[in-house]
Design a protein around this motif. Structure first.
Motif, PDB file in Angstrom:
ATOM      1  N   HIS A 121       0.830  -1.212   0.000  1.00  0.00           N
ATOM      2  CA  HIS A 121       0.000   0.000   0.000  1.00  0.00           C
ATOM      3  C   HIS A 121       0.863   1.259   0.000  1.00  0.00           C
ATOM      4  O   HIS A 121       1.814   1.348   0.774  1.00  0.00           O
ATOM      5  N   THR A 122       0.477   2.229  -0.840  1.00  0.00           N
ATOM      6  CA  THR A 122       1.148   3.538  -0.812  1.00  0.00           C
ATOM      7  C   THR A 122       0.083   4.633  -0.731  1.00  0.00           C
ATOM      8  O   THR A 122      -1.111   4.385  -0.924  1.00  0.00           O
ATOM      9  N   GLY A 123       0.551   5.859  -0.458  1.00  0.00           N
ATOM     10  CA  GLY A 123      -0.370   6.974  -0.259  1.00  0.00           C
ATOM     11  C   GLY A 123      -0.867   7.604  -1.561  1.00  0.00           C
ATOM     12  O   GLY A 123      -1.903   8.246  -1.582  1.00  0.00           O
ATOM     13  N   ASN A 124      -0.112   7.439  -2.639  1.00  0.00           N
ATOM     14  CA  ASN A 124      -0.549   7.993  -3.923  1.00  0.00           C
ATOM     15  C   ASN A 124       0.119   7.254  -5.080  1.00  0.00           C
ATOM     16  O   ASN A 124       1.006   6.429  -4.873  1.00  0.00           O
ATOM     17  N   ILE A 125      -0.347   7.561  -6.290  1.00  0.00           N
ATOM     18  CA  ILE A 125       0.164   6.860  -7.476  1.00  0.00           C
ATOM     19  C   ILE A 125       1.651   7.130  -7.678  1.00  0.00           C
ATOM     20  O   ILE A 125       2.403   6.230  -8.035  1.00  0.00           O
ATOM     21  N   GLU A 126       2.083   8.361  -7.427  1.00  0.00           N
ATOM     22  CA  GLU A 126       3.480   8.739  -7.669  1.00  0.00           C
ATOM     23  C   GLU A 126       4.438   7.830  -6.891  1.00  0.00           C
ATOM     24  O   GLU A 126       5.469   7.428  -7.412  1.00  0.00           O
ATOM     25  N   GLN A 127       4.077   7.528  -5.643  1.00  0.00           N
ATOM     26  CA  GLN A 127       4.966   6.697  -4.819  1.00  0.00           C
ATOM     27  C   GLN A 127       5.161   5.297  -5.413  1.00  0.00           C
ATOM     28  O   GLN A 127       6.191   4.667  -5.188  1.00  0.00           O
ATOM     29  N   ILE A 128       4.169   4.843  -6.167  1.00  0.00           N
ATOM     30  CA  ILE A 128       4.231   3.466  -6.651  1.00  0.00           C
ATOM     31  C   ILE A 128       5.372   3.232  -7.637  1.00  0.00           C
ATOM     32  O   ILE A 128       5.966   2.154  -7.678  1.00  0.00           O
ATOM     33  N   SER A 129       5.720   4.269  -8.379  1.00  0.00           N
ATOM     34  CA  SER A 129       6.768   4.089  -9.394  1.00  0.00           C
ATOM     35  C   SER A 129       8.135   3.775  -8.774  1.00  0.00           C
ATOM     36  O   SER A 129       9.046   3.334  -9.469  1.00  0.00           O
ATOM     37  N   LYS A 130       8.268   4.006  -7.477  1.00  0.00           N
ATOM     38  CA  LYS A 130       9.522   3.615  -6.818  1.00  0.00           C
ATOM     39  C   LYS A 130       9.637   2.090  -6.700  1.00  0.00           C
ATOM     40  O   LYS A 130      10.717   1.551  -6.543  1.00  0.00           O
ATOM     41  N   TYR A 131       8.494   1.436  -6.744  1.00  0.00           N
ATOM     42  CA  TYR A 131       8.478  -0.011  -6.461  1.00  0.00           C
ATOM     43  C   TYR A 131       8.111  -0.874  -7.666  1.00  0.00           C
ATOM     44  O   TYR A 131       8.253  -2.068  -7.634  1.00  0.00           O
ATOM     45  N   GLU A 166      -3.411   9.423   5.537  1.00  0.00           N
ATOM     46  CA  GLU A 166      -2.548  10.285   6.337  1.00  0.00           C
ATOM     47  C   GLU A 166      -1.304   9.525   6.794  1.00  0.00           C
ATOM     48  O   GLU A 166      -0.184  10.024   6.718  1.00  0.00           O
ATOM     49  N   LEU A 167      -1.531   8.303   7.245  1.00  0.00           N
ATOM     50  CA  LEU A 167      -0.410   7.487   7.706  1.00  0.00           C
ATOM     51  C   LEU A 167       0.588   7.245   6.571  1.00  0.00           C
ATOM     52  O   LEU A 167       1.787   7.493   6.710  1.00  0.00           O
ATOM     53  N   LEU A 168       0.094   6.784   5.437  1.00  0.00           N
ATOM     54  CA  LEU A 168       0.984   6.425   4.325  1.00  0.00           C
ATOM     55  C   LEU A 168       1.748   7.633   3.789  1.00  0.00           C
ATOM     56  O   LEU A 168       2.923   7.517   3.418  1.00  0.00           O
ATOM     57  N   LEU A 169       1.107   8.790   3.768  1.00  0.00           N
ATOM     58  CA  LEU A 169       1.777   9.972   3.233  1.00  0.00           C
ATOM     59  C   LEU A 169       2.869  10.483   4.175  1.00  0.00           C
ATOM     60  O   LEU A 169       3.738  11.244   3.779  1.00  0.00           O
ATOM     61  N   HIS A 170       2.830  10.031   5.443  1.00  0.00           N
ATOM     62  CA  HIS A 170       3.863  10.443   6.386  1.00  0.00           C
ATOM     63  C   HIS A 170       4.979   9.414   6.554  1.00  0.00           C
ATOM     64  O   HIS A 170       5.885   9.604   7.352  1.00  0.00           O
ATOM     65  N   LEU A 171       4.882   8.318   5.847  1.00  0.00           N
ATOM     66  CA  LEU A 171       5.913   7.280   5.950  1.00  0.00           C
ATOM     67  C   LEU A 171       6.826   7.342   4.738  1.00  0.00           C
ATOM     68  O   LEU A 171       6.372   7.689   3.644  1.00  0.00           O
ATOM     69  N   ASP A 172       8.103   6.972   4.928  1.00  0.00           N
ATOM     70  CA  ASP A 172       8.937   6.935   3.725  1.00  0.00           C
ATOM     71  C   ASP A 172       9.161   5.508   3.232  1.00  0.00           C
ATOM     72  O   ASP A 172      10.122   5.213   2.547  1.00  0.00           O
ATOM     73  N   PHE A 173       8.219   4.632   3.577  1.00  0.00           N
ATOM     74  CA  PHE A 173       8.221   3.277   3.009  1.00  0.00           C
ATOM     75  C   PHE A 173       6.762   2.851   2.822  1.00  0.00           C
ATOM     76  O   PHE A 173       5.865   3.394   3.462  1.00  0.00           O
ATOM     77  N   PRO A 174       6.504   1.892   1.922  1.00  0.00           N
ATOM     78  CA  PRO A 174       5.138   1.420   1.714  1.00  0.00           C
ATOM     79  C   PRO A 174       4.771   0.376   2.770  1.00  0.00           C
ATOM     80  O   PRO A 174       5.661  -0.179   3.428  1.00  0.00           O
ATOM     81  N   LEU A 175       3.484   0.110   2.919  1.00  0.00           N
ATOM     82  CA  LEU A 175       3.038  -0.876   3.909  1.00  0.00           C
ATOM     83  C   LEU A 175       2.543  -2.144   3.231  1.00  0.00           C
ATOM     84  O   LEU A 175       1.663  -2.097   2.368  1.00  0.00           O
ATOM     85  N   ALA A 176       3.127  -3.263   3.626  1.00  0.00           N
ATOM     86  CA  ALA A 176       2.552  -4.550   3.230  1.00  0.00           C
ATOM     87  C   ALA A 176       1.426  -4.816   4.206  1.00  0.00           C
ATOM     88  O   ALA A 176       1.614  -4.685   5.419  1.00  0.00           O
ATOM     89  N   ALA A 177       0.246  -5.129   3.687  1.00  0.00           N
ATOM     90  CA  ALA A 177      -0.872  -5.352   4.599  1.00  0.00           C
ATOM     91  C   ALA A 177      -1.890  -6.325   4.041  1.00  0.00           C
ATOM     92  O   ALA A 177      -2.657  -5.995   3.143  1.00  0.00           O
ATOM     93  N   PRO A 178      -1.885  -7.535   4.584  1.00  0.00           N
ATOM     94  CA  PRO A 178      -2.989  -8.444   4.296  1.00  0.00           C
ATOM     95  C   PRO A 178      -4.145  -8.065   5.214  1.00  0.00           C
ATOM     96  O   PRO A 178      -3.971  -7.250   6.122  1.00  0.00           O
TER      97      PRO A 178
END
Ligand code: TXA
Ligand code: MG
Length: 320
Positions: A59-69, A122-134
């Motif tokens: 999980h990421t906070g926005n589309i832009e962050q996804i391109s890192k992964y 809010e949580l994801l936009l304040h983290l500098d890593f994505p969250l794995a979450a089942p």
């Protein structure tokens, strides 16, 4: 037991320290941890009792962050991302090296999603890593749609549960990918098939399978309550179980069976609203699973709107 609260800073600190937390999304609650940290990812699998061949959603906070992964995405999937994110849609994309193989169970594709719940955002936009979450339930059990559901089952294993109230959608995200330019739905869920087809044309829905290693979420016995869960015509089922003297609960779409032979009746939506039914589905299954009945009787919904996805969950619960 876990602490339950709305303190995003606290959630952030725990996640930065490599811990797991329960967190709300608009679909269901997730069991979240740093997706880039192998120790944390292992902890997720252990905490859920999940087999390591069943990959996780990142999980990421926005589309832009996804391109890192992930590598650039196919045109049709990009259209879906633009249309439905943030929201209850998961896309299977080609992963970059930074995503540990543990997350994807060794697959080249990683499942990614931008959740819409404001607390998750809010949580994801304040983290500098994505969250794995089942979903934050023990493997094979019903997904949680309230903080208390997470507490009931995993509260002894996580330090903190971020409380975002009742999940708005109530069904897990729809999982979509592309194979040989065919758009495929691997799991029905909170984004409707018709809405997806409006954007990319006809899709292929993979039939329910208990042996498809590609999306183990398709395992038949997923989402199962602990009690026998019987799906069919409610009037007929009630007659049958009443005459055999078994105490049963009824999960109905809109009809009220509280003055029948049923010991308990949970109605998904008295006004026959499919969104409301989806939102109440897992709470209803949990309620009856915990009630003083030996068997749960349920009926399928018409295959329109969320009916398809709801029936998918009901059939899996009954297939145990
Ligand atoms: O709504 C949701 O998707 C929730 C919330 C928390 O975001 N999450 C969720 O995660 O339902 P989980 O782990 O319970 O279900 C994820 C499903 C699994 O069935 C898994 O097999 C499938 O996604 N999946 C994950 N990565 C995959 C991949 N690379 N290829 C195919 N299927 C994948
Ligand atoms: Mg799950």
């Amino acid at each position: 037991m876990a602490e339950i609260g709305k303190d995003i800073d606290r959630a952030k600190q725990l996640l930065e320290a490599g811990e797991l937390i329960g967190f709300p999304t608009e679909t269901v609650y997730g069991l979240a941890g740093n997706a880039l940290k192998e120790d944390t990812v292992i902890k997720i699998f252990e905490t859920k009792n999940r087999p390591s061949f069943d990959p996780l959603i990142v999980h990421t906070g926005n589309i832009e962050q996804i391109s890192k992964y992930t590598f650039p995405i196919d045109e049709d999937l990009q259209k879906l991302a633009d249309k439905f994110w943030p929201g209850p849609l998961t896309l299977l994309l080609k992963k970059k090296e930074v995503v540990p193989d543990l997350v994807t169970s060794g697959l080249d594709l990683v499942a990614v999603r931008v959740p819409a719940h404001p607390m998750a955002q809010e949580l994801l936009l304040h983290l500098d890593f994505p969250l794995a979450a089942p979903s934050a339930n023990p493997f094979g059990y019903i997904s949680p749609t309230q903080a208390s559901h997470v507490e009931d089952q995993l509260g002894h294993k996580v330090p903190y549960i971020l409380d975002g109230g009742n999940c708005d959608v109530g069904l897990e995200s729809t999982i979509v990918g592309i194979e040989q330019s065919q758009t495929i739905i691997y799991r029905l869920g909170g984004t409707q098939v018709s809405a997806i087809e409006d954007v990319v044309g006809k899709v292929l829905i993979l039939p329910q399978s208990s042996s498809n290693p590609k999306s183990p979420g398709m395992l038949k016995s997923h989402y199962a309550p602990r009690k026998p869960f019987i799906l069919g015509n409610l009037e007929e089922l009630m007659d049958k179980y009443a005459s055999s003297g078994v105490k049963f609960g009824v999960l109905s779409f809109e009809k009220d069976y509280s003055f029948s032979q049923a010991a308990e009746n949970f109605i998904l939506s008295p006004r026959r609203d499919f969104s409301e039914a989806a939102k109440n589905l897992f709470a209803g299954m949990r309620y009856l699973d915990g009630a003083d009945v030996s068997v749960i009787l349920a009926e399928e919904l018409p295959e329109e709107h969320f009916g398809k996805a709801i029936n998918d969950r009901l059939r899996r619960a009954a297939a145990k």
